[in-house]
Write a protein that holds these residues in place. Structure first.
Motif, mmCIF file in Angstrom:
data_model
loop_
_atom_site.group_PDB
_atom_site.id
_atom_site.type_symbol
_atom_site.label_atom_id
_atom_site.label_comp_id
_atom_site.label_asym_id
_atom_site.label_seq_id
_atom_site.Cartn_x
_atom_site.Cartn_y
_atom_site.Cartn_z
ATOM 1 N N ALA A 1 10.181 54.262 76.509
ATOM 2 C CA ALA A 1 9.760 55.635 76.789
ATOM 3 C C ALA A 1 10.228 56.579 75.680
ATOM 4 N N PHE A 2 11.469 56.373 75.210
ATOM 5 C CA PHE A 2 12.002 57.207 74.133
ATOM 6 C C PHE A 2 11.188 57.020 72.853
ATOM 7 N N LEU A 3 10.883 55.774 72.492
ATOM 8 C CA LEU A 3 10.093 55.490 71.304
ATOM 9 C C LEU A 3 8.677 56.038 71.462
ATOM 10 N N SER A 4 8.130 55.957 72.669
ATOM 11 C CA SER A 4 6.785 56.482 72.906
ATOM 12 C C SER A 4 6.747 57.989 72.695
ATOM 13 N N GLY A 5 7.825 58.692 73.058
ATOM 14 C CA GLY A 5 7.889 60.128 72.819
ATOM 15 C C GLY A 5 7.871 60.450 71.337
ATOM 16 N N ILE A 6 8.589 59.667 70.545
ATOM 17 C CA ILE A 6 8.588 59.861 69.086
ATOM 18 C C ILE A 6 7.184 59.631 68.525
#
Length: 540
Positions: free
Chosen positions: A342-347
């Motif tokens: 989820a964190f990488l998807s936000g980036i």
């Protein structure tokens, strides 16, 4: 083609992107028109390859509903772009007055400008050509006839779209309400057009079949196009062809009757009705507040807002809206080990939405001649650019937050996953905003005449297309690879490695821009202060 029309097209080509023209001249290119047209053709070929590969696996000959779905989709994209570009090239360029003393017909000027507009819009609808050709070939039509039919029908559809866009733009700008409230009506014109495109796409997706292999509901207004390429010599095919050509002739008559006779008068009238906006003076404001207000005013131009949103946000918005209408996703029960995804998807969301067409990537150049004036004032260049970057970051951060929250809600993510997604989007926004802000400073352009000059600096249209599609493809590969590693390796190890990589890259980028950009601005500002002090001393 007459020599006058060729000359008008050549001038409009150079005017459409003066920076590209100057770059080609420095390279010693003599035939600038051919070089510029080749760049447009290359952009079209890229779109052709990308979308053609998506359409190739579908047998449209047996799926008329799917055919009309894609025909409507690309027609809506062409309609949105056409309205925006036609308004810009006719009403924002403000160059028609230069043609008044010259022996040019209004019809020639209109055709020449629309040919240049077509070169800007064709890449967005070039998949229609693939759609027509594939449908015709799958229907058993002779390959040479299929190619001929596809090209002719593509040109006819293009002419219909431009006629409709021209009637919309010139019809609306002729009203007294538009002339009295130009800024408001321009915003409505561009935003409503884009909104209709998004709503149309959402409605088509909502009405689509649940089974991917099944046909979609037929969109009747576009069905004649299917009959023409599917069975051109049948009664339905011939009647459809006659109907489409007849519709085009009616639109052409309306354009000739309603637009061409009053072209000069209407365009010059609208161009001369620019309202002078007086800034309301507010007391007790410090320099930072004044600069922040000034920077926000720079991005309030409705044409700029529309072009930015259509260039960098329309695909994410359509993606989110499509899932909102059709997606049955529920990510609230995902294991905790996928929080890093989820964190990488936000980036990656930030990478998709922030590019060279974004607000923060053009905020310095939007100053125009004001930037040179600011350098004559006793204001630190670093302080000035820091405030400008903060304003740009605030704008981009707000956009990223809205998209991140909307995506999280549509996918029904848990509160923890939504938090990781939003934080990732904020981090990506900070990093990407610095990159494109510095890029704007490096490629500073203060004598621009239209926003496309700012958007196409550096790598040009081809680079913009590669960047937009590359960010989506690379982002999908990174997310897919991350998920795969979590399923085949220890989650703690994978998440730790990814966290270290992201933190290292982030710190490295912040350090790089601090030492190679912001600190150098300190030196420039200090030198400027010394120079001003010397000048003051000499005058004293």
């Amino acid at each position: 083609m007459s020599k006058q029309l060729k000359a008008l097209i050549a001038v409009s080509l150079r005017y459409s992107n003066p920076q590209v023209t100057d770059r080609l001249r420095k390279k010693g290119r003599k035939n600038l028109s051919v070089a510029i047209i080749n760049q447009y053709l290359l952009s079209g070929l890229i779109f052709l390859a990308v979308y053609g590969s998506m359409l190739f696996m579908t047998n449209f000959a047996k799926m008329p509903g799917t055919f009309t779905y894609f025909a409507t989709l690309f027609s809506l994209l062409g309609l949105s772009q056409g309205v925006s570009v036609i308004y810009n090239i006719f009403f924002e360029s403000k160059d028609l007055g230069s043609y008044l003393p010259l022996p040019f017909k209004q019809s020639q000027i209109f055709i020449a400008k629309n040919i240049v507009v077509a070169l800007s819009v064709v890449p967005f609808i070039i998949p229609l050509l693939v759609l027509f050709l594939l449908t015709s070939l799958k229907s058993g039509v002779n390959i040479f006839l299929a190619i001929f039919l596809s090209v002719v029908l593509f040109v006819v559809v293009l002419l219909i779209l431009f006629a409709v866009c021209s009637l919309i733009v010139f019809g609306l700008t002729r009203t007294k309400v538009f002339q009295k409230h130009k800024k408001l009506m321009t915003t409505l014109l561009l935003w409503v057009t884009m909104g209709l495109v998004i709503i149309g796409i959402m409605l088509m997706n909502r009405d689509s079949a649940d089974d991917y292999l099944a046909d979609r509901n037929i969109i009747l207004p576009l069905l004649p196009l299917f009959h023409i390429v599917h069975a051109p010599f049948s009664s339905s095919g011939l009647l459809s062809l006659a109907g489409v050509i007849g519709f085009l002739l009616i639109l052409a008559f309306l354009v000739k009757w309603q637009i061409l006779p009053q072209l000069y008068e209407q365009v010059t009238t609208i161009s001369s009705t620019d309202q002078v906006v007086r800034r309301v003076h507010k007391k007790n404001q410090n320099l930072a507040q004044v600069l922040r207000r000034y920077n926000f005013e720079l991005v309030k131009n409705p044409t700029l807002i529309t072009q930015v949103l259509s260039s960098s946000l329309i695909f994410p918005v359509v993606f989110i809206a499509t899932f909102a209408f059709n997606g049955d996703f529920n990510l609230s029960h995902l294991p905790l080990k996928f929080a890093g995804v989820a964190f990488l998807s936000g980036i990656i969301l930030a990478f998709i939405t922030i590019n060279q067409t974004s607000f923060v990537g053009n905020l310095i150049s939007l100053d125009g001649e004001n930037y040179s004036y600011m350098q004559t004032l006793p204001i630190s260049r670093k302080d000035y650019l820091v405030e400008k970057f903060k304003a740009g970051l605030l704008i981009q951060g707000g956009i990223s937050l809205i998209l991140a929250f909307a995506t999280g809600l549509v996918l029904k993510a848990s509160l923890l996953f939504l938090l990781f997604f939003v934080v990732g989007a904020i981090l990506g926004t900070i990093l990407l905003s610095q990159f494109y802000f510095v890029r704007d400073y490096r490629l500073l352009l203060v004598d621009w005449t239209n926003f496309s000059q700012l958007f196409l600096r550096g790598s040009g249209r081809v680079g913009l297309i590669f960047m937009m599609w590359g960010s989506m493809i690379i982002g999908a590969l990174l997310i897919g690879g991350y998920i795969l590693l979590l399923n085949i390796m220890a989650a703690t190890l994978v998440n730790s490695i990814v966290a270290v990589v992201i933190v290292t890259i982030s710190i490295g980028l912040v350090y790089y821009y601090r030492h190679n950009f912001w600190q150098k601005l300190d030196q420039v500002s200090w030198q400027r202060k010394i120079e001003l002090a010397r000048q003051k001393k000499m005058k004293g």
